[in-house]
Scaffold this motif. Sequence first.
Motif, short mmCIF file in Angstrom:
data_model
loop_
_atom_site.label_atom_id
_atom_site.label_comp_id
_atom_site.label_asym_id
_atom_site.label_seq_id
_atom_site.Cartn_x
_atom_site.Cartn_y
_atom_site.Cartn_z
N ASN A 112 0.80 -1.21 0.00
CA ASN A 112 0.00 0.00 0.00
C ASN A 112 0.84 1.27 0.00
OD1 ASN A 112 -2.31 -1.47 0.08
ND2 ASN A 112 -2.38 -1.52 2.32
N LEU A 113 2.15 1.10 0.13
CA LEU A 113 3.02 2.27 0.22
C LEU A 113 3.25 2.84 -1.19
CD1 LEU A 113 4.40 3.50 2.70
CD2 LEU A 113 6.37 2.09 2.24
N VAL A 114 2.98 4.11 -1.34
CA VAL A 114 3.17 4.74 -2.66
C VAL A 114 4.11 5.94 -2.52
CG1 VAL A 114 1.00 4.02 -3.68
CG2 VAL A 114 1.09 6.16 -2.39
N ILE A 115 4.77 6.26 -3.61
CA ILE A 115 5.62 7.46 -3.63
C ILE A 115 5.06 8.43 -4.66
CG2 ILE A 115 7.66 6.16 -2.87
CD1 ILE A 115 8.71 6.47 -5.73
N PRO A 116 5.43 9.71 -4.56
CA PRO A 116 4.85 10.70 -5.48
C PRO A 116 5.01 10.26 -6.93
CG PRO A 116 6.10 11.82 -3.78
CD PRO A 116 6.33 10.35 -3.58
N GLY A 117 3.93 10.41 -7.70
CA GLY A 117 3.97 10.09 -9.11
C GLY A 117 3.44 8.72 -9.44
N ASP A 118 3.13 7.90 -8.44
CA ASP A 118 2.58 6.57 -8.72
C ASP A 118 1.14 6.68 -9.22
OD1 ASP A 118 4.90 5.45 -7.93
OD2 ASP A 118 4.15 4.50 -6.12
N LEU A 119 0.83 5.91 -10.23
CA LEU A 119 -0.52 5.88 -10.78
C LEU A 119 -1.43 5.12 -9.83
CD1 LEU A 119 -2.44 6.43 -13.18
CD2 LEU A 119 -1.72 4.23 -14.10
N LEU A 120 -2.56 5.75 -9.45
CA LEU A 120 -3.46 5.10 -8.50
C LEU A 120 -4.73 4.61 -9.16
CD1 LEU A 120 -3.12 7.53 -5.47
CD2 LEU A 120 -1.94 5.39 -5.84
N SER A 121 -5.25 5.37 -10.11
CA SER A 121 -6.53 5.01 -10.69
C SER A 121 -6.75 5.83 -11.96
CB SER A 121 -7.65 5.30 -9.69
OG SER A 121 -8.88 5.36 -10.32
N SER A 122 -7.66 5.35 -12.80
CA SER A 122 -7.99 6.17 -13.97
C SER A 122 -9.40 6.74 -13.83
CB SER A 122 -7.83 5.35 -15.25
OG SER A 122 -8.37 4.06 -15.06
N ASP A 123 -9.94 6.68 -12.62
CA ASP A 123 -11.25 7.26 -12.37
C ASP A 123 -11.08 8.57 -11.61
OD1 ASP A 123 -13.81 7.90 -11.88
OD2 ASP A 123 -14.30 6.13 -10.67
N VAL A 124 -11.23 9.68 -12.33
CA VAL A 124 -10.94 11.00 -11.76
C VAL A 124 -11.85 11.32 -10.58
CG1 VAL A 124 -10.83 13.46 -12.30
CG2 VAL A 124 -10.09 11.79 -13.98
#
Lengths: 237, 221
Positions: B4-16
């Motif tokens: 679950n750890l993300v860093i800036p710029g990681d793609l999370l979803s394509s649902d705005v």
Amino acid sequence: MSDKTIEFIEKGRRLDGRKLDELRPIKIEVGVLKRANGSCYMESGGNKVMAAVYGPREVHPRRMEDATKAIVRCRYNMASFSVEDRKRPGPDRRSVEISKVSREAIEPIIIKEHFPRSAIDIFIEILQADAGTRTAGINAASVALADAGIPMRGLVSACATGKVGGHIVLDLMKEEDNYGEADVPIAMDVQNDKVTLLQMDGRLTQDEFKQALELARKGCKEIYEMQRQALIAKYTV
Amino acid sequence: MNKNLVIPGDLLSSDVKQAGEGTYVKDGQVFAAIFGFVNKKDRIQVIPLAGKYMPHSGDVVIGKIVDVRFSNWLVNISSPYEALLHISEYPERIDADQMSQCLGIGDLVVAGVKDVDVTMKVELTMCGESFKKLDSGGVIEISHAKIPRVIGRKGSMISLLKSELNCDIFIGQNGRIWVKGREEDINHTIKALLKIERESHTPGLTDRIKEFISDRKPTTM
């Protein structure tokens, strides 16, 4: 400029045994300074760099503040013991320039609009220098910013390419930098594929330059992966 | 936990439409803006691991008076912005020349954030039941990103601390925590709180804190 007595590349290996497109070994530690909001210690070959991020915090002097977004300030500084001959401490022409280009390399990825009327201060200290300190400083600063919890569009990764003994090589070390034909430091936002810093010292043909840029892109991707691993490792039990 | 750890710029979803806090939208896709844990329950948000407190209206904070002005108190709320407490927001009606007798420089107050405008001018209020000047006890400051861990899921951690440590505890949203009780209880509470701050990202924290509290109990009794 090139010294004919030194043979830089022998059987596809460089002076320190690296391949042409190989980075020096990199070590990244996150959150090393207790009192900074974010910090990072990085070693890349003989370079040892510490980056600290403070902020967002109040702007002093007040007249520098921006009512719509945060300002970013950056200081690149070489410790007097960082090079073989003692460096006279304090800012000089070179470090003022590198402070400016480092700031400009990092600034575009920070989402500054979240923090009107505030300042984000980045301090890059070079503890030991061995060619390519500005790129190492940018890499460390970018990780320190993420560690400080500052909103960003991505991470900035930087590495240098250059021309040595007629070959385009990645990540120059000191001898290659001093006696080589060209040095091209490049910083980029890897995920968005945007270049934020590009300098060139020496001469390259157009084709060589394209080759160098491509090599730098590959190097930045490798560094980006290491930055990501370092950040994740901080919160892995 | 790790994935679950993300860093800036990681793609999370394509649902705005799902874009929540700690994310940004570019080209119709949602990306992580900060370094933290991603939470995809109803909207996608990234829970920060660090960062400064940003005031929002409705927050309850612990502030420190840093200056007394003509009709305002200037209050440090451990954020990049200093907050204003207007004389009319003080619970009693007072004159401007009595201001420093009511709240002097260095005094700590529990106050509510009344309003924050686009230029980050922060206005506080003390008109309300829970708002008061803090005369006794002690205040410690931890990272505001760890405050949800101190409270715990549905308040599990804070109710544990309150019931086991014989202390009055009040948590300000800005990362300051007020503790009142006997001196040794306060010291123990502070140790527990700092342990929570240090280990906030590890699973099973409530159980370990429970252990930590009960470990010490025999020596005090």
